[in-house]
Write a protein that holds these residues in place. Structure first.
Motif, PDB file in Angstrom:
ATOM      1  N   LEU A  71       0.831  -1.193   0.000  1.00 40.87           N
ATOM      2  CA  LEU A  71       0.000   0.000   0.000  1.00 40.87           C
ATOM      3  C   LEU A  71       0.869   1.248   0.000  1.00 40.87           C
ATOM      4  N   THR A  72       0.408   2.286  -0.663  1.00 37.09           N
ATOM      5  CA  THR A  72       1.116   3.564  -0.572  1.00 37.09           C
ATOM      6  C   THR A  72       0.847   4.160   0.806  1.00 37.09           C
ATOM      7  N   LEU A  73       1.641   5.141   1.188  1.00 40.02           N
ATOM      8  CA  LEU A  73       1.451   5.791   2.487  1.00 40.02           C
ATOM      9  C   LEU A  73       0.064   6.431   2.566  1.00 40.02           C
ATOM     10  N   GLN A  74      -0.388   7.022   1.466  1.00 48.85           N
ATOM     11  CA  GLN A  74      -1.707   7.652   1.442  1.00 48.85           C
ATOM     12  C   GLN A  74      -2.817   6.611   1.607  1.00 48.85           C
ATOM     13  N   GLU A  75      -2.677   5.476   0.920  1.00 51.60           N
ATOM     14  CA  GLU A  75      -3.660   4.412   1.045  1.00 51.60           C
ATOM     15  C   GLU A  75      -3.697   3.861   2.468  1.00 51.60           C
ATOM     16  N   GLU A  76      -2.518   3.640   3.014  1.00 56.50           N
ATOM     17  CA  GLU A  76      -2.423   3.119   4.373  1.00 56.50           C
ATOM     18  C   GLU A  76      -3.082   4.075   5.371  1.00 56.50           C
ATOM     19  N   THR A  77      -2.798   5.363   5.234  1.00 52.73           N
ATOM     20  CA  THR A  77      -3.376   6.367   6.134  1.00 52.73           C
ATOM     21  C   THR A  77      -4.895   6.402   6.010  1.00 52.73           C
ATOM     22  N   SER A  78      -5.394   6.343   4.774  1.00 51.50           N
ATOM     23  CA  SER A  78      -6.834   6.377   4.542  1.00 51.50           C
ATOM     24  C   SER A  78      -7.521   5.154   5.137  1.00 51.50           C
ATOM     25  N   LEU A  79      -6.899   4.000   5.001  1.00 52.37           N
ATOM     26  CA  LEU A  79      -7.491   2.776   5.533  1.00 52.37           C
ATOM     27  C   LEU A  79      -7.517   2.775   7.058  1.00 52.37           C
ATOM     28  N   ILE A  80      -6.533   3.352   7.684  1.00 53.55           N
ATOM     29  CA  ILE A  80      -6.517   3.465   9.146  1.00 53.55           C
ATOM     30  C   ILE A  80      -7.598   4.447   9.604  1.00 53.55           C
ATOM     31  N   ARG A  81      -7.800   5.520   8.839  1.00 50.50           N
ATOM     32  CA  ARG A  81      -8.874   6.466   9.181  1.00 50.50           C
ATOM     33  C   ARG A  81     -10.244   5.802   9.079  1.00 50.50           C
ATOM     34  N   VAL A  82     -10.427   4.978   8.052  1.00 54.24           N
ATOM     35  CA  VAL A  82     -11.672   4.224   7.918  1.00 54.24           C
ATOM     36  C   VAL A  82     -11.869   3.318   9.129  1.00 54.24           C
ATOM     37  N   LEU A  83     -10.815   2.631   9.532  1.00 49.38           N
ATOM     38  CA  LEU A  83     -10.877   1.730  10.683  1.00 49.38           C
ATOM     39  C   LEU A  83     -11.249   2.496  11.949  1.00 49.38           C
ATOM     40  N   ASP A  84     -10.706   3.681  12.115  1.00 45.73           N
ATOM     41  CA  ASP A  84     -11.016   4.485  13.302  1.00 45.73           C
ATOM     42  C   ASP A  84     -12.517   4.764  13.399  1.00 45.73           C
ATOM     43  N   GLU A  85     -13.166   5.063  12.257  1.00 45.87           N
ATOM     44  CA  GLU A  85     -14.612   5.309  12.278  1.00 45.87           C
ATOM     45  C   GLU A  85     -15.386   4.015  12.511  1.00 45.87           C
ATOM     46  N   LEU A  86     -14.899   2.920  11.942  1.00 48.86           N
ATOM     47  CA  LEU A  86     -15.570   1.638  12.131  1.00 48.86           C
ATOM     48  C   LEU A  86     -15.521   1.186  13.586  1.00 48.86           C
ATOM     49  N   ARG A  87     -14.478   1.545  14.293  1.00 49.29           N
ATOM     50  CA  ARG A  87     -14.344   1.171  15.708  1.00 49.29           C
ATOM     51  C   ARG A  87     -15.495   1.712  16.544  1.00 49.29           C
ATOM     52  N   PHE A  88     -16.047   2.843  16.119  1.00 47.50           N
ATOM     53  CA  PHE A  88     -17.158   3.449  16.848  1.00 47.50           C
ATOM     54  C   PHE A  88     -18.515   2.930  16.365  1.00 47.50           C
ATOM     55  N   GLY A  89     -18.490   1.901  15.534  1.00 44.60           N
ATOM     56  CA  GLY A  89     -19.727   1.256  15.114  1.00 44.60           C
ATOM     57  C   GLY A  89     -20.368   1.819  13.876  1.00 44.60           C
ATOM     58  N   LYS A  90     -19.752   2.798  13.243  1.00 36.21           N
ATOM     59  CA  LYS A  90     -20.332   3.366  12.034  1.00 36.21           C
ATOM     60  C   LYS A  90     -20.231   2.350  10.895  1.00 36.21           C
ATOM     61  N   PRO A  91     -21.335   2.052  10.203  1.00 37.98           N
ATOM     62  CA  PRO A  91     -21.280   1.071   9.108  1.00 37.98           C
ATOM     63  C   PRO A  91     -20.312   1.499   8.006  1.00 37.98           C
ATOM     64  N   LEU A  92     -19.663   0.533   7.404  1.00 39.15           N
ATOM     65  CA  LEU A  92     -18.654   0.817   6.384  1.00 39.15           C
ATOM     66  C   LEU A  92     -19.218   1.670   5.252  1.00 39.15           C
ATOM     67  N   GLN A  93     -20.454   1.371   4.832  1.00 39.50           N
ATOM     68  CA  GLN A  93     -21.026   2.113   3.711  1.00 39.50           C
ATOM     69  C   GLN A  93     -21.149   3.601   4.028  1.00 39.50           C
ATOM     70  N   TYR A  94     -21.489   3.924   5.271  1.00 43.04           N
ATOM     71  CA  TYR A  94     -21.575   5.335   5.658  1.00 43.04           C
ATOM     72  C   TYR A  94     -20.189   5.969   5.740  1.00 43.04           C
ATOM     73  N   VAL A  95     -19.219   5.194   6.172  1.00 41.39           N
ATOM     74  CA  VAL A  95     -17.844   5.707   6.228  1.00 41.39           C
ATOM     75  C   VAL A  95     -17.361   6.041   4.818  1.00 41.39           C
ATOM     76  N   LEU A  96     -17.614   5.135   3.878  1.00 43.32           N
ATOM     77  CA  LEU A  96     -17.160   5.331   2.498  1.00 43.32           C
ATOM     78  C   LEU A  96     -18.089   6.257   1.718  1.00 43.32           C
ATOM     79  N   GLY A  97     -19.339   6.369   2.188  1.00 40.44           N
ATOM     80  CA  GLY A  97     -20.313   7.207   1.482  1.00 40.44           C
ATOM     81  C   GLY A  97     -20.910   6.534   0.270  1.00 40.44           C
ATOM     82  N   GLU A  98     -20.703   5.232   0.135  1.00 38.23           N
ATOM     83  CA  GLU A  98     -21.201   4.504  -1.031  1.00 38.23           C
ATOM     84  C   GLU A  98     -21.592   3.076  -0.653  1.00 38.23           C
TER      85      GLU A  98
END
Length: 285
Positions: free
Chosen positions: A50-77
């Motif tokens: 993964l590129t550094l940008q991809e890695e950072t983005s995926l960790i940010r997604v994980l941070d939101e998922l930890r709080f129970g937010k559904p993946l689709q809402y995190v991604l917006g799609e």
């Protein structure tokens, strides 16, 4: 960091409401979205760096998922019937069983037993039902409504995104004025609210905290509230040989069928891929 390593992090750190296989699937979906790769590529190239940008983005997604937010809402799609739909907190995330309802509608058209010139979807949310139908029946006139202006706005965006012409409008199907629509329809379709308030305890926390309650819940003492109104509308607005399609509460299939019978409908219940009674087709003649 590789795809395999980010998968491992997701599996270890996602909330316990996700089992390991579900967590792995969520990680793969996140990688597909962030890295703009296909499902097959992600599954076959676990060693992809993964590129550094991809890695950072995926960790940010994980941070939101930890709080129970559904993946689709995190991604917006979200994906539905082979198409991509925008989702947000004003609309429900499209479900696989709703895809099965759309398949049933299109199956009836393919069999040639009913025409499908004018179609309406009641309580459209993302617009996934009418957009998927219009995409597969380009010659049909398709419209849809919702009580939420935010939902209507989202549905309009999704129609543009998927290059379909669907007329969306704001309306409340519980109001008497709704029955004043002058049109008749070959197909009336709806996936209305059908979860009783007392069923909340059985639901995932991420659904309760993030998805719109107006699209989910009905009073404990009136679980068929929307179905009664929709059936009354269908009595007046179904064309000759028209069909009513409903997604239903798996525990209320027979009750829904009895209500429809009292209003003059014949009906057929269909189970979903999990064997649960989740949809009804009804007709009057």
């Amino acid at each position: 960091m590789t795809i395999a390593e980010i998968e491992s992090i997701y599996v270890d750190q996602l909330p316990p409401m996700y089992d390991r296989e579900e967590a792995r699937n969520i990680a793969q979906l996140a990688v597909q979205f962030i890295c703009n790769q296909s499902k097959s590529y992600v599954m076959l190239h676990k060693g992809h760096d993964l590129t550094l940008q991809e890695e950072t983005s995926l960790i940010r997604v994980l941070d939101e998922l930890r709080f129970g937010k559904p993946l689709q809402y995190v991604l917006g799609e979200a994906d539905f019937y082979g198409m991509r739909f925008k989702v947000n907190s004003s609309v429900l995330i499209p479900r696989p069983e709703t895809e099965e309802l759309v398949f049933w509608v299109l199956e009836c058209v393919k069999e040639g037993k009913q025409r499908a010139l004018n179609i309406i979807d009641l309580g459209t949310g993302t617009g996934c039902i009418p957009i998927a139908i219009k995409k597969n029946l380009p010659g049909a006139e398709v419209c849809a409504c919702d009580i939420s202006q935010e939902a209507v706005d989202t549905a309009v965006q999704n129609a543009v995104l998927n290059q379909t012409e669907v007329h969306f409008f704001l309306a409340d199907i519980l109001k008497e004025s709704f029955n004043l629509l002058p049109l008749t329809f070959d197909f009336i379709i709806s996936n209305p609210p059908y979860i009783a308030e007392n069923e909340k305890e059985q639901m995932h926390k991420n659904v309760l905290e993030h998805e719109p309650h107006t699209a989910l819940f009905v009073p404990n003492d009136n679980p068929l509230l929307f179905y009664n109104k929709i059936a009354d509308f269908a009595v007046k607005h179904l064309s000759e040989n028209g069909l009513l399609f409903l997604e239903i509460n798996e525990a209320l299939g027979k009750d829904t069928q009895s209500m429809l019978k009292e209003k003059g409908f014949h009906s057929e219940i269909r189970t979903d891929l999990q064997g649960k009674e989740r949809m009804i087709k009804a007709w009057i003649n």
